[in-house]
Write an enzyme that holds these catalytic residues in place. Sequence first.
Site, PDB file in Angstrom:
ATOM      1  N   LYS A  16     -62.393 -22.623 -30.380  1.00  0.00           N
ATOM      2  CA  LYS A  16     -61.936 -22.911 -31.834  1.00  0.00           C
ATOM      3  C   LYS A  16     -62.626 -24.129 -32.498  1.00  0.00           C
ATOM      4  CE  LYS A  16     -59.172 -19.217 -31.112  1.00  0.00           C
ATOM      5  NZ  LYS A  16     -59.557 -18.053 -31.669  1.00  0.00           N
ATOM      6  N   LYS A  66     -67.136 -31.180 -18.328  1.00  0.00           N
ATOM      7  CA  LYS A  66     -66.660 -32.543 -18.788  1.00  0.00           C
ATOM      8  C   LYS A  66     -67.118 -33.708 -17.656  1.00  0.00           C
ATOM      9  CE  LYS A  66     -62.746 -31.004 -21.286  1.00  0.00           C
ATOM     10  NZ  LYS A  66     -61.199 -31.103 -21.702  1.00  0.00           N
ATOM     11  N   ASN A  87     -64.738 -35.574 -23.056  1.00  0.00           N
ATOM     12  CA  ASN A  87     -64.439 -34.532 -23.843  1.00  0.00           C
ATOM     13  C   ASN A  87     -65.233 -34.623 -25.250  1.00  0.00           C
ATOM     14  OD1 ASN A  87     -62.699 -35.827 -25.486  1.00  0.00           O
ATOM     15  ND2 ASN A  87     -61.531 -33.885 -25.630  1.00  0.00           N
TER      16      ASN A  87
END
Length: 277
Positions: A16, A66, A87
Amino acid sequence: MTDRYAVIGNPIEQSKSPLIHTAFAQVTRQEMEYTKLLAPLDGFASVVDAFRASGGRGMNVTAPFKLDAFAYATDLAPSAQMAGAVNAMKFEGDKVYAENFDGVGLVRDVVHNLGCPLQGRRVLILGAGGATRGALLPILAQGPAEVVIVNRTVSKAQALAELAHQHQTGSVPVRGMGYDALGDQAFDVVLNATSASLTAELPPLSPSAFAPACLAYELAYGKGLTPFLQLARQAGVTRLADGVGMLAEQAAEAFAWWRGVRPDTAAVIAQLTVPLV
């Protein structure tokens, strides 16, 4: 020229982040574009190199990269060092600055958006993986009465508790234990940082862990009423939340880090919220 940003992951279609950052850019009137980058599992560095060479200014990093981003960075913020994962990255010449905003995003959602102060509260965190590791210092900075980390592998919970003691600036008690050692202890805030909800599984948690007026918080988002949240509701908990606010808040932290302006998150959270039914 329009500044370029991206999120990198594999898979990446579900992300998203482009929706969120595009909305942030519009409301803050920033001249930027934000895209998704699918990297091969063994090709993180080459994809990032190419993005930087083409003028990319920064990146969000999602699973499974990550740890790759942690290794790739030249300058790690304390948040990233504690989490052992990255991140968000910012590119300036040869420098790759790296942050981990997940914990800050979680705390801002709990304290600011949900109106649940952590100061003086007893906090239980389920799971001893990267999500918990990234959240610990921001949680401890709020001054809770105690933080308990519970995990199936007890040694991992204990090791993380010891790490927290070494890095925190205050003196909040942090304990690590197995689920069966919880007994009848009850907590004001219970955070599910395990991956159980991604596979519709339930952590082996007793309903007695939820104190009256407890906040039950599911770090996963968009899954509706997960088994963890169902357990909390059956235990009489009325304050339930998932990680959609955490998602938006960590994105806002990265956006502010890149652009120097922090967007309001309310509209994005409302757009992405899935009813907990």
